[in-house]
Design a protein around this motif. Sequence first.
Motif, short mmCIF file in Angstrom:
data_model
loop_
_atom_site.label_atom_id
_atom_site.label_comp_id
_atom_site.label_asym_id
_atom_site.label_seq_id
_atom_site.Cartn_x
_atom_site.Cartn_y
_atom_site.Cartn_z
N GLN A 1 0.83 -1.21 0.00
CA GLN A 1 0.00 0.00 0.00
C GLN A 1 0.87 1.26 0.00
OE1 GLN A 1 -0.37 -2.64 1.95
NE2 GLN A 1 -2.51 -3.30 1.97
N GLN A 2 1.98 1.20 0.73
CA GLN A 2 2.87 2.37 0.78
C GLN A 2 3.54 2.63 -0.56
OE1 GLN A 2 5.40 1.42 4.13
NE2 GLN A 2 4.06 2.49 5.56
N VAL A 3 3.94 1.55 -1.24
CA VAL A 3 4.54 1.73 -2.56
C VAL A 3 3.55 2.44 -3.48
CG1 VAL A 3 5.44 0.56 -4.60
CG2 VAL A 3 6.05 -0.27 -2.33
N PHE A 4 2.30 1.98 -3.45
CA PHE A 4 1.28 2.61 -4.29
C PHE A 4 1.11 4.09 -3.95
CE2 PHE A 4 -0.26 -1.53 -5.69
CZ PHE A 4 -0.79 -1.24 -6.93
N GLN A 5 1.14 4.40 -2.65
CA GLN A 5 0.78 5.76 -2.23
C GLN A 5 1.93 6.76 -2.34
OE1 GLN A 5 -1.06 4.10 1.53
NE2 GLN A 5 -2.30 5.93 1.28
N ALA A 6 3.16 6.28 -2.19
CA ALA A 6 4.26 7.24 -2.03
C ALA A 6 5.26 7.25 -3.19
CB ALA A 6 5.00 6.95 -0.73
N PHE B 1 -8.34 8.06 -7.67
CA PHE B 1 -8.15 9.02 -6.59
C PHE B 1 -9.49 9.53 -6.10
CE2 PHE B 1 -4.17 9.07 -8.85
CZ PHE B 1 -3.23 9.17 -7.83
N ASP B 2 -9.55 9.74 -4.80
CA ASP B 2 -10.73 10.39 -4.23
C ASP B 2 -10.45 11.88 -4.27
OD1 ASP B 2 -12.61 11.57 -2.45
OD2 ASP B 2 -12.94 9.60 -1.55
N LEU B 3 -11.22 12.59 -5.07
CA LEU B 3 -10.93 14.01 -5.31
C LEU B 3 -11.31 14.91 -4.14
CD1 LEU B 3 -11.88 14.27 -9.08
CD2 LEU B 3 -9.62 14.00 -8.06
N ARG B 4 -11.89 14.33 -3.09
CA ARG B 4 -12.22 15.15 -1.92
C ARG B 4 -11.01 15.37 -1.02
NH1 ARG B 4 -16.91 11.47 0.24
NH2 ARG B 4 -15.23 10.02 -0.25
N ASP B 5 -10.21 14.30 -0.86
CA ASP B 5 -9.03 14.48 0.01
C ASP B 5 -7.73 14.07 -0.68
OD1 ASP B 5 -9.22 11.74 -0.06
OD2 ASP B 5 -9.40 11.45 2.11
N GLY B 6 -7.84 13.66 -1.93
CA GLY B 6 -6.63 13.35 -2.70
C GLY B 6 -6.01 11.99 -2.42
N HIS B 7 -6.71 11.13 -1.69
CA HIS B 7 -6.09 9.84 -1.40
C HIS B 7 -6.34 8.83 -2.52
CE1 HIS B 7 -9.95 8.04 -0.02
NE2 HIS B 7 -9.31 6.88 -0.05
N LEU B 8 -5.40 7.92 -2.63
CA LEU B 8 -5.50 6.87 -3.63
C LEU B 8 -6.38 5.77 -3.07
CD1 LEU B 8 -4.55 5.56 -6.31
CD2 LEU B 8 -2.61 4.64 -5.03
N VAL B 9 -7.45 5.43 -3.78
CA VAL B 9 -8.42 4.47 -3.24
C VAL B 9 -7.95 3.03 -3.45
CG1 VAL B 9 -10.82 3.69 -3.35
CG2 VAL B 9 -10.28 6.11 -3.67
N ASN B 10 -7.42 2.74 -4.61
CA ASN B 10 -7.07 1.34 -4.91
C ASN B 10 -5.56 1.12 -4.78
OD1 ASN B 10 -6.59 2.94 -7.15
ND2 ASN B 10 -7.20 1.41 -8.64
N HIS C 1 -5.90 -3.30 -10.87
CA HIS C 1 -5.96 -4.53 -11.65
C HIS C 1 -4.90 -4.59 -12.74
CE1 HIS C 1 -10.49 -5.09 -10.51
NE2 HIS C 1 -9.68 -5.54 -9.59
N VAL C 2 -3.81 -5.30 -12.46
CA VAL C 2 -2.91 -5.66 -13.56
C VAL C 2 -3.46 -6.95 -14.16
CG1 VAL C 2 -0.92 -4.57 -12.49
CG2 VAL C 2 -1.35 -6.99 -12.07
N PRO C 3 -3.17 -7.21 -15.42
CA PRO C 3 -3.70 -8.45 -16.01
C PRO C 3 -3.18 -9.67 -15.25
CG PRO C 3 -2.80 -7.01 -17.69
CD PRO C 3 -2.39 -6.43 -16.37
#
Lengths: 323, 749
Positions: free
Chosen positions: B281-286, B652-661, B668-670
């Motif tokens: 999750q951290q890799v995705f977010q940062a 992205f959730d455009l209300r607070d800028g967080h990545l949802v997935n 989803h990668v194949p």
Amino acid sequence: MKPFTLNHAQSANEALASLAGGATAIAGGTNLVDLMKLQIATPDELVSIRRTGLDAITPENDGLRIGALVTNADCAADLRVRKSWPLLAKAILAGASPQLRNRATTGGNLCQRTRCGYFYDTTQACNKREPGSGCAAREGFNRIHAVLGTSDACIATYPGDMAVALLALDAVVHVEGPQGARTISVGEFHRQPGDDPGRDNVLERGELITAVTLPAPTGGRQIYRKVRDRASYAFALISVAIDLSMEGDRIARCALAFGSLGTVPWRDPAVEAVLVGERPSPALFDKAADVLLRDARGFGKNDFKIALARRALAATLHEATKG
Amino acid sequence: MRLPLADLYNKPDERNLLDHTRQGIIGKPLDRPEGPLKVSGSATYAAEWKLPGCVDGVLVLASIAQGKVTKIHDKAALAMPGVLAVLADKAMLRRPAQGTAGKAPAQDVAKVEYFGQPVALVVAETFEQARDAALALKVEYKAAKSPIPFDPESPDAKVEKAPDRKAVKGGDLDKAMKNAAFSVDVEYDTPGHASAAMEPHATIAEWQDDKLILRGSYQMLAYNVKEIADCLSISPKKVRILSPYVGGGFGSKLGITHEAVAAAIAAKELGRPVRVVMTRQQVFQAVMRRSETRQRVRLACDAGGKLIGLGHEALVSNLPKEQFAEPVTQATEFLYGGDNRLLKVDVARISRMTAGSVRAPGEAVGMQVLEAAMDELAEKIGIDPIELRKRNLPGKVPVQGTAYSSRMLVEALEQGAQAFGWDQRNAQPCQSREGDWWIGMGVASAARVNMLIPAEARVTLKADGTALVETDQTDIGTGSYAILGQIAGEMLGLPIARVTVVLGDTSLPAGAGSGGSFGAISTGSAVMRACEAIRAKLADKLGCDAEALDLKDGVASSGDTSSPLEHLLDGGDIAEIGSIKPGKTALDYAQASYGAFFAEVAVHAFTGETRVRRMTGAFGFGRVLNAKTARSQCLGGMVWGIGSALTEELAFDLRDGHLVNHDLAEYHVPVHADVPAIEVILLEERDAAASPLQAKGVGELGICGAAGAIANAIHNACGVRVRSFPITLDKVLPHLPDPFAPDPFATAA
């Protein structure tokens, strides 16, 4: 992960004693361990029920008794299941991956928690995870969320496949607990969120699922259609489980359940009533969809599910009724 | 004759040396030498080193998008079992370094620029203790007074010209559009992508006196050394990085990332080795994202289907002041004709994690859109889309006038079409149905710029007749070990078993690193040049000219003279460092790898689900160094193409800028079931302008346009043209014909 103790119950009674003392049951752990890593679940005490012997599949009356610890892989591979309740095998095999199915159990899978991204993210408001904190999904990225059975407090779906098939097959959940044994039909097992979304199902404190029973097979045509974003290892956007019998050119009997459409596995007798006794046709399928979706409500990103449900239902009915 | 060993690659090396050597292993589909280690779990990846006394650190990410950390309540965390330290050092990274930055000045992590930015590190005796304390750590924030938007489309988003990219302007595009016999003017969008490397970012930092040793997962070590040194204000000479095996990078490990710096600081503070592994999750977010793009493509052609105008304008995004802007129009500059042109990239300044290089930055998303637009134009003109492409290959790069080096696009289109069975395609959509599925075929060109970057390598021909290749070049799963060994073996006349390749250690000469498809040709050229120097010495020893020297199976010969290398070396090793730097050839020639994609898809008539049924790719990228690893690169690229076309999207959730997935369950990668039979055709080619090897880059080529072929196939299948990637079923569904109509195409007409 919060520190916890882990005990192995050697029997159902031992497990029940631990549960009465406040322990949380763990079987395959495919969902619970993830939740513990993220500290969405923070049990102090786990009792493993893997050694309780509840892992047999046995004939019962004209049906089948599936122990709570029967793995998804074993259940889907069982010849009796494949022959007489193929819907169940198909639904199980449509979910997760072989590694997960080897580990996940029948009882545990019924208790699988939602995949709502806001539930899984402790920086976000979620009434299911933290009652009273609000629902960030309602106006958020809610593409996978429910259009039926939602409440102001929660719009999350039960994400699994197996329970959808069990619902269409009129399966019964067997439970033991401090008050003794009881049975719950699968249709009454999962709870719509209402104002208490923290409770996904009707299990009471200290209760343990011991088995699921299937009634005698119907001999109907059984299909599980799972619509999803990729071909495998993805939760359903919508799934349809059907068990249908024809008499001549008319639908004689029909059980229909839907996954990821509502907050719980969804079955609506009114939809089945529209179909039974009728000749299949696109118009009839549309009418059934009208009834199914009469109260459907989208929340933005998931609006498409309403149109998708109509078409997925039509596709499934078409397949189940064509010669 | 003097050998052209000067560093700068100023003139195409036309000698085609590797066609005259005799070992016969260059290009062969040899197995990767480290393969058995990897499949048996015995290759040591970054986090797997066992160092005595090593403790674990877990990063703490910001739960707001913009503002300042005002207080970290570390007392409670420090009192938790096993916890050793809570660090929020100013030198920790807010943003990872961009590829080839070579610097990463201290950034002050107390300032929060995007949701999920690391703000602290918790270190404990065990990983579990550190993670528990990290989750328990209370951080107080003060929100920014005037935050910038999360949405690049927001009217409040500041839009600038891409700082690292010049717009291309020529003639009058508007006029060309007006005068065109046929034209398209379409807008497409593509979402943000994550690199999604299998191995998460991980570092073990260890100080030996004032020297720092990092065992980590990085792509470009020579640059990473400078970046970490800059961050910590120490000399790069005091830093050594070990990165022998890397579990995928895809751009996300080009520059130094958060965990490396945090681990180094913590190890210094504690006087113990510290391991920091980012969670998925951290890799995705940062870590780096690929920017989302909005692209307007204008194509104007005359009655003969020749382009007279071409416009490609993109809006991408990044954090303020970042130089990187997804170079969407990179291949559009040289691929097709049309003298009236306007190509430009604008960048919106928004608050999301840093945008940087992800899997073929530029072409991956630029080509898929350009190629979809070309399909639209072909449909309008009513000609075969392959024919449209063939009619529009210019003799020189439009506007710039640069000559092409080599370009096998026509061959790729033709040979790919033949292998795929393109002649079976019905140009009319909705003509082929199997059960509930519409079937369709699509084509797209592939193009990716070729880059040679500075690289060095040392080759030692040992007295025992074996060779050792050493460089800090990384192998990120691509085949560096295999091909560098093959180049040395071919040049020195040694069977592959007699060549050892040591990589991923910055105490060795600096290779190119892995990125931008440049690793193989750059470091490979350095290896080749080192071998040339060795060959010259061997020729001296044998008493012949270097050109007359023949090396095969450990025997040197020339005319009637021959000698086993062991004899010739007479107990002494020969060690040479070869090096290469880009020179005039980079300016004199437009260099790119080319290819063609063919896809057959099935679109479900009821639900709009798309599944790719088969794909063919034909590629020309100069000399093939190893047919197996090259094929794997192309295959992998095409799999990413499937992801880009159908499934991948950062939400992205455009209300607070967080990545949802932010995990692999929801991003989803194949998966295997999404990837059908893929055929790869390698076209042999020589490109002397690209490198002394006559090879060009292939690493990223397989993705550059692949998604376009799939989008075009979807249109061919069901008549639905989706201009928003990924093409998920919800975008197809509303436009599908009635699934029950016997002939929906007739109904629609």
